[in-house]
Write an enzyme that holds these catalytic residues in place. Sequence first.
Site, mmCIF file in Angstrom:
data_model
loop_
_atom_site.group_PDB
_atom_site.id
_atom_site.type_symbol
_atom_site.label_atom_id
_atom_site.label_comp_id
_atom_site.label_asym_id
_atom_site.label_seq_id
_atom_site.Cartn_x
_atom_site.Cartn_y
_atom_site.Cartn_z
ATOM 1 N N TYR A 129 0.901 -1.160 -0.088
ATOM 2 C CA TYR A 129 0.046 0.047 -0.126
ATOM 3 C C TYR A 129 1.030 1.527 -0.021
ATOM 4 O O TYR A 129 0.499 2.165 -0.955
ATOM 5 C CB TYR A 129 -0.849 -0.054 1.189
ATOM 6 N N LEU A 130 1.814 1.351 0.889
ATOM 7 C CA LEU A 130 2.765 2.451 0.928
ATOM 8 C C LEU A 130 3.588 2.752 -0.426
ATOM 9 O O LEU A 130 3.903 3.939 -0.704
ATOM 10 C CB LEU A 130 3.647 2.398 2.169
#
Length: 218
Positions: A129-130
Amino acid sequence: MRIVIAGGHGQIAQRLERLLAARGDEAVGLIRDPGQSQTLTDLGAEPVVLDLESATVEEAAEVLRGADAAVFAAGAGPGRGAARQDAVDRGAAVLFADAAQAAGVRRYIVISSMGADPEHPGDEVFDAYLRAKGAADADVRSRSALDWTILRPGMLTDDAGKGLVLLAAKTGRGPIPRDDVAATLLELLDTPATAGLTLELIAGNVPVTVAVKDVAGN
């Protein structure tokens, strides 16, 4: 103003739509599920069913034409796999930026995440996600055709907003009510001088309007 919001049924997006409608602006929320339309209508927003994972740039641009700004507030959500994180948090953000350029909408605001980094290490879904958020941010920052602002909130909470924040290029980690994220987005939309800034946001002791004016140099 006419503001088109990707991820229009999200928790921050709904709060922003309510704020926009309350002051007479036109909020358009993009949603994947037609069953979410009534929620947006009740908030005073216009729902448009468009799945950015499968839409073309031209389909998205058609919705964006005539808008004053675009806000990317979509996300794959918790519990999704790494592939879905990339498809939504990177792929959809890039497509929406392409569509904004095609439609001639310069103002483009991204709700990103604190710690977003295309080189973020790790094999967990949150690491993916990051990386996806970081890759999307890097793509948007490379676009001279957009007057972009990237907002990276800290840990989101459902506490009632106090209207007091810390907004800066680097804030350190901390919580932030979703109410105050939406209020900050509204102020960013009203402050073109914040274009070109990547900002972190946590709860603080400065009123939102003052915090935005400070980072804008006003």
